[in-house]
Design an enzyme around this catalytic site. Structure first.
Site, PDB file in Angstrom:
ATOM      1  N   GLY A 136       6.108  -0.599  -8.416  1.00 13.94           N
ATOM      2  CA  GLY A 136       7.410  -0.823  -9.058  1.00 13.94           C
ATOM      3  C   GLY A 136       7.528  -2.252  -9.562  1.00 13.94           C
ATOM      4  O   GLY A 136       7.936  -2.501 -10.710  1.00 13.94           O
ATOM      5  N   THR A 137       7.153  -3.181  -8.719  1.00  9.62           N
ATOM      6  CA  THR A 137       7.214  -4.603  -9.084  1.00  9.62           C
ATOM      7  C   THR A 137       6.364  -4.885 -10.320  1.00  9.62           C
ATOM      8  O   THR A 137       6.754  -5.673 -11.192  1.00  9.62           O
ATOM      9  CB  THR A 137       6.701  -5.456  -7.901  1.00  9.62           C
ATOM     10  OG1 THR A 137       7.483  -5.139  -6.756  1.00  9.62           O
ATOM     11  CG2 THR A 137       6.794  -6.933  -8.197  1.00  9.62           C
ATOM     12  N   ASP A 149       0.959   0.743   1.457  1.00 10.59           N
ATOM     13  CA  ASP A 149       0.487   2.124   1.297  1.00 10.59           C
ATOM     14  C   ASP A 149      -0.879   2.225   0.614  1.00 10.59           C
ATOM     15  O   ASP A 149      -1.441   3.304   0.534  1.00 10.59           O
ATOM     16  CB  ASP A 149       1.497   2.934   0.474  1.00 10.59           C
ATOM     17  CG  ASP A 149       2.794   3.159   1.216  1.00 10.59           C
ATOM     18  OD1 ASP A 149       2.861   2.802   2.407  1.00 10.59           O
ATOM     19  OD2 ASP A 149       3.748   3.680   0.602  1.00 10.59           O
ATOM     20  N   MET A 209       3.299   4.941   8.041  1.00  9.35           N
ATOM     21  CA  MET A 209       3.811   4.805   6.670  1.00  9.35           C
ATOM     22  C   MET A 209       2.887   5.468   5.657  1.00  9.35           C
ATOM     23  O   MET A 209       1.725   5.728   5.943  1.00  9.35           O
ATOM     24  CB  MET A 209       3.994   3.340   6.337  1.00  9.35           C
ATOM     25  CG  MET A 209       5.268   2.812   6.925  1.00  9.35           C
ATOM     26  SD  MET A 209       5.789   1.325   6.107  1.00  9.35           S
ATOM     27  CE  MET A 209       7.460   1.226   6.710  1.00  9.35           C
ATOM     28  N   ARG A 248       4.194   6.769   1.688  1.00  6.49           N
ATOM     29  CA  ARG A 248       5.207   7.584   1.004  1.00  6.49           C
ATOM     30  C   ARG A 248       4.570   8.681   0.175  1.00  6.49           C
ATOM     31  O   ARG A 248       4.851   9.853   0.340  1.00  6.49           O
ATOM     32  CB  ARG A 248       6.025   6.655   0.117  1.00  6.49           C
ATOM     33  CG  ARG A 248       7.264   7.277  -0.432  1.00  6.49           C
ATOM     34  CD  ARG A 248       7.942   6.320  -1.366  1.00  6.49           C
ATOM     35  NE  ARG A 248       8.863   5.434  -0.698  1.00  6.49           N
ATOM     36  CZ  ARG A 248       9.060   4.164  -1.054  1.00  6.49           C
ATOM     37  NH1 ARG A 248       8.385   3.647  -2.041  1.00  6.49           N
ATOM     38  NH2 ARG A 248       9.937   3.431  -0.426  1.00  6.49           N
ATOM     39  N   ILE A 287       4.030  -1.698  11.934  1.00  5.88           N
ATOM     40  CA  ILE A 287       2.688  -1.942  11.391  1.00  5.88           C
ATOM     41  C   ILE A 287       2.723  -2.799  10.125  1.00  5.88           C
ATOM     42  O   ILE A 287       1.688  -3.221   9.632  1.00  5.88           O
ATOM     43  CB  ILE A 287       1.908  -0.625  11.129  1.00  5.88           C
ATOM     44  CG1 ILE A 287       2.536   0.196   9.995  1.00  5.88           C
ATOM     45  CG2 ILE A 287       1.797   0.202  12.395  1.00  5.88           C
ATOM     46  CD1 ILE A 287       1.646   1.322   9.500  1.00  5.88           C
TER      47      ILE A 287
HETATM   48  N1  LIG Z   1      10.108   0.970 -13.892  1.00  4.76           N
HETATM   49  C1  LIG Z   1      10.526  -0.233 -13.514  1.00  4.76           C
HETATM   50  N2  LIG Z   1      10.854  -1.176 -14.441  1.00  4.76           N
HETATM   51  C2  LIG Z   1      11.287  -2.391 -14.063  1.00  4.76           C
HETATM   52  N3  LIG Z   1      11.414  -2.776 -12.779  1.00  4.76           N
HETATM   53  C3  LIG Z   1      11.109  -1.906 -11.817  1.00  4.76           C
HETATM   54  C4  LIG Z   1      10.638  -0.592 -12.133  1.00  4.76           C
HETATM   55  N4  LIG Z   1      10.396   0.048 -10.971  1.00  4.76           N
HETATM   56  C5  LIG Z   1      10.710  -0.819  -9.982  1.00  4.76           C
HETATM   57  N5  LIG Z   1      11.117  -1.986 -10.488  1.00  4.76           N
HETATM   58  C6  LIG Z   1      11.560  -3.152  -9.728  1.00  4.76           C
HETATM   59  O1  LIG Z   1      10.503  -3.626  -8.895  1.00  4.76           O
HETATM   60  C7  LIG Z   1      11.011  -4.041  -7.646  1.00  4.76           C
HETATM   61  C8  LIG Z   1      10.243  -3.427  -6.509  1.00  4.76           C
HETATM   62  O2  LIG Z   1      10.075  -2.023  -6.704  1.00  4.76           O
HETATM   63  P1  LIG Z   1       9.898  -1.039  -5.452  1.00  4.76           P
HETATM   64  O3  LIG Z   1      11.070  -1.194  -4.555  1.00  4.76           O
HETATM   65  O4  LIG Z   1       9.596   0.299  -5.976  1.00  4.76           O
HETATM   66  O5  LIG Z   1       8.684  -1.641  -4.626  1.00  4.76           O
HETATM   67  P2  LIG Z   1       7.161  -1.781  -5.004  1.00  4.76           P
HETATM   68  O6  LIG Z   1       6.957  -2.973  -5.838  1.00  4.76           O
HETATM   69  O7  LIG Z   1       6.670  -0.499  -5.586  1.00  4.76           O
HETATM   70  O8  LIG Z   1       6.540  -2.094  -3.596  1.00  4.76           O
HETATM   71  P3  LIG Z   1       6.287  -1.085  -2.367  1.00  4.76           P
HETATM   72  O9  LIG Z   1       6.243   0.304  -2.923  1.00  4.76           O
HETATM   73  O10 LIG Z   1       5.013  -1.537  -1.808  1.00  4.76           O
HETATM   74  O11 LIG Z   1       7.409  -1.309  -1.433  1.00  4.76           O
HETATM   75  C9  LIG Z   1      12.486  -3.687  -7.607  1.00  4.76           C
HETATM   76  O12 LIG Z   1      13.229  -4.868  -7.747  1.00  4.76           O
HETATM   77  C10 LIG Z   1      12.669  -2.758  -8.786  1.00  4.76           C
HETATM   78  O13 LIG Z   1      13.917  -2.929  -9.409  1.00  4.76           O
HETATM   79  O1  LIG Z   2      12.588   1.030   4.331  1.00  7.15           O
HETATM   80  P1  LIG Z   2      11.990   0.357   3.170  1.00  7.15           P
HETATM   81  O2  LIG Z   2      12.008  -1.117   3.255  1.00  7.15           O
HETATM   82  O3  LIG Z   2      12.521   0.860   1.867  1.00  7.15           O
HETATM   83  O4  LIG Z   2      10.443   0.668   3.161  1.00  7.15           O
HETATM   84  C1  LIG Z   2       9.902   1.913   3.425  1.00  7.15           C
HETATM   85  C2  LIG Z   2       8.834   2.239   2.436  1.00  7.15           C
HETATM   86  O5  LIG Z   2       8.084   1.124   2.071  1.00  7.15           O
HETATM   87  C3  LIG Z   2       6.696   1.411   2.102  1.00  7.15           C
HETATM   88  O6  LIG Z   2       6.164   0.746   3.197  1.00  7.15           O
HETATM   89  C4  LIG Z   2       5.977   0.936   0.881  1.00  7.15           C
HETATM   90  O7  LIG Z   2       6.496   1.492  -0.261  1.00  7.15           O
HETATM   91  C5  LIG Z   2       6.621   2.929   2.295  1.00  7.15           C
HETATM   92  O8  LIG Z   2       5.512   3.340   3.011  1.00  7.15           O
HETATM   93  C6  LIG Z   2       7.901   3.224   2.993  1.00  7.15           C
HETATM   94  O9  LIG Z   2       8.367   4.505   2.713  1.00  7.15           O
HETATM   95 MG   LIG Z   3       5.949   1.319  -4.666  1.00 10.33          MG
END
Ligand SMILES: Nc1ncnc2c1ncn2[C@@H]1O[C@H](COP(=O)(O)OP(=O)(O)OP(=O)(O)O)[C@@H](O)[C@H]1O
Ligand SMILES: O=P(O)(O)OC[C@H]1O[C@](O)(CO)[C@@H](O)[C@@H]1O
Ligand SMILES: [Mg+2]
Length: 543
Positions: A255-256, A284, A327, A329, A442
């Site tokens: 996402g980030t 993950d 963990m 997802r 973890i």
């Molecule tokens: N499609 C997107 N476009 C712009 N920003 C996004 C998008 N998807 C997610 N983000 C932003 O990225 C940040 C982190 O996204 P998310 O919570 O999905 O975690 P992640 O980076 O995938 O990490 P993890 O899955 O390991 O926790 C958030 O601030 C979210 O708003």
């Molecule tokens: O409770 P939070 O902070 O949203 O994080 C939980 C999620 O974050 C992760 O560790 C990484 O996306 C997933 O395995 C888990 O579902």
């Molecule tokens: Mg993610």
């Protein structure tokens, strides 16, 4: 600057190479595409035109170009399917940007190094299993310092932001970016953006110096705090501009990285001299292309404590059943590797592998068999496993978190109840079940030694890349070599456990659990066509 890592955890995904918008004047159009352009190339060219904003879609057959600060042309007359997938550079949209000799050569650390700088011709192969005569495939730019930099150290104002869930090692990456910028490039103006993406516009910044970050790697979590949601690209870039930031280090998951790609595009459209780099973070291990993500090893190690506890509890009673939820997802890597590492686990359940409870080849039958054979049974499951069954049997919510990620039902509690009901009410057996959910334990811990080294190399690679003017890229180990990877490669697919790859087979061979592939009616719609064809053709002697 290589770190010896174990082999890639996943196989390759389709690949493209970048076409810089402004190719250097020394590279003519004719150099780019020879007259014998293949139909493959023509197809990709067409796709490239039709795909809005996607400039990374082109393949050169005869002559290969790698865009670098020196606009090197690599001739390849063998037509051997060698593909180079470079990353954008500031000069793509700021062609007159001046460059400077890299000060690294004069640094204490690098003064003695023989090959201080990475040659633009140094490439990292995405696929290191090759067959004689087969296309040589995709190659990424090798990470590391370049001869020229596009920032004067005294003019650099860098910032670091951490987003998404926690992961062991984030603090090490922060620390090593700050120390790397300072010790290697004498850059001392580094801002910490607090609280994730929204911190750009809703929080104050903190000034990061080697002294401030000195011991943060000993702690879990993120020194800068994190958040989900709150990605407003325009407001973020306004803020980058207002603060005079010209290097943006973004630590986060898939996402980030989507957010980082949007920031990079906005920066480019405004013509700002701002390098944007993503540093892949996810517990993950679901990020594509790279061998594995930092903190994963630490998490797998920590998971052993929960699994061992469940095993002790199960083996010390009659008909003991231990269930541990970890963990994961959408990807079951933590559960798979924790199981493989442990040796006591009888069954591992992951999101990628559908399972069923009742009947021949089902989980209940297997649990009963293990109780009869061994007196106890130990199950490890990933949080994303079996979500569709929970949805069928319970009123599961379909909410999402602030980032749009699906909120999961607790599969551990669900399975615990199902197992208890089945053995008590249906089989009339007394079982002794213990459920352990160490989920956050973890990931909220400091990284282990291995991950600390990995994080250090990631941070230093990112620093070298931004100083060299690359942007819109991410960094990570590909077949154990650190490489610069275009961001879109890590956002277009997610890394998942492929049941058709050998690693899952290794797990099944280790636990001897059922594959749950014996009832095709459970599998419809759960796999792509290729996998379904393999399943339909399978001839397994037992299920
Ligand atoms: N499609 C997107 N476009 C712009 N920003 C996004 C998008 N998807 C997610 N983000 C932003 O990225 C940040 C982190 O996204 P998310 O919570 O999905 O975690 P992640 O980076 O995938 O990490 P993890 O899955 O390991 O926790 C958030 O601030 C979210 O708003
Ligand atoms: O409770 P939070 O902070 O949203 O994080 C939980 C999620 O974050 C992760 O560790 C990484 O996306 C997933 O395995 C888990 O579902
Ligand atoms: Mg993610």
């Amino acid at each position: 600057m290589e770190l010896s890592l174990s082999s890639s955890l996943h196989s390759n995904t389709p690949c493209f190479i970048p076409l810089s918008r402004n190719l250097s004047p020394c590279i003519s159009r004719q150099n780019l595409v020879s007259s014998s352009t293949s139909s493959f190339l023509r197809r990709n060219l067409t796709e490239r035109v039709s795909l809005k904003n996607n400039k990374y879609l082109i393949r050169y057959r005869r002559r290969l170009i790698m865009r670098s600060q020196s606009s090197t042309v690599i001739n390849d007359d063998d037509d051997d399917g060698f593909i180079i997938q470079g990353v954008p550079h500031l000069t793509d949209f700021l062609p007159d940007l001046p460059s400077y000799p890299n000060p690294l050569k004069k640094s204490q650390a690098y003064a003695i190094v023989k090959n201080t700088f990475v040659s633009p011709k140094d490439l990292v192969a995405e696929n290191n299993i090759i067959q004689k005569g087969s296309p040589r495939g995709v190659h990424f730019m090798r990470a590391g310092p370049r001869e020229k930099v596009y920032f004067l150290p005294e003019k650099v104002r860098a910032c670091i932001v951490t987003c998404g869930g926690l992961c062991p090692g984030i603090n090490t990456v922060i620390r090593e970016i700050v120390c790397g910028l300072s010790n290697m490039y004498s850059v001392d103006d580094v801002l910490g953006i607090q609280g994730g993406y929204r911190g750009f516009y809703s929080h104050n910044t903190v000034h990061l110096t080697p002294k401030v970050v000195n011991d943060i790697h000993k702690r879990g979590g993120t020194f800068l705090q994190t958040s989900r949601g709150g990605h407003d690209t325009k407001k973020i870039v306004d803020n980058i501009q207002d603060r005079g930031i010209n290097q943006v280090y973004i630590i986060g998951g898939d996402g980030t990285h989507k957010g980082a790609a949007a920031i990079y595009k906005e920066v480019e459209s405004r013509g700002l001299q701002v390098s944007v780099v993503g540093i892949p973070k996810t517990i993950d291990n679901d990020i594509a292309v790279i061998d594995k993500s930092f903190g994963f090893d630490t998490a797998v190690e920590e998971a052993q404590r929960a699994i061992n506890a469940a095993h002790v509890e199960a083996e010390c009673v009659e008909n003991g059943v231990g269930i541990v939820k970890l963990m994961g997802r959408y990807s079951g890597f933590i559960a798979m590797f924790a199981t493989l590492a442990n040796g006591d686990v009888d069954c591992c359940l992951i999101p990628e592998s559908p399972f069923y409870l009742e009947g021949q080849g089902g989980l209940f039958e297997y649990i009963e068999q293990r109780l009869k054979e061994n007196g106890h049974v130990l199950i490890v499951l990933a949080e994303g496993a079996g979500q569709e069954y929970i949805a069928q049997s319970m009123k599961a919510g379909n909410g999402t978190d602030a980032s749009g990620n699906r909120l999961l039902s607790d599969v551990g509690l669900w399975l615990t109840q199902k197992v208890k009901d089945h053995f008590t009410n249906v089989r009339k057996m007394t079982i002794n079940l213990k459920y352990i959910d160490p989920t956050y334990m973890i990931r909220a811990i400091p990284s282990n030694a291995y991950d600390n080294i990995y994080c250090t190399l990631l941070a230093q690679s990112a620093v070298h890349g931004t100083m060299a003017g690359f942007t819109g890229f991410t960094v990570g180990p590909v077949n154990s070599r650190f490489a610069y990877i275009p961001i879109n490669r890590v956002t277009e697919t997610q890394n998942i456990v492929k049941l058709t790859d050998r690693m899952w087979a290794r797990l099944l061979a280790s636990t001897n659990q059922p594959s749950f592939l014996g009832k095709p009616e459970y599998l419809q719609g759960k796999f792509d066509k290729e996998t379904m064809d393999i399943i339909n053709r399978m001839q397994i002697t037992s299920i």
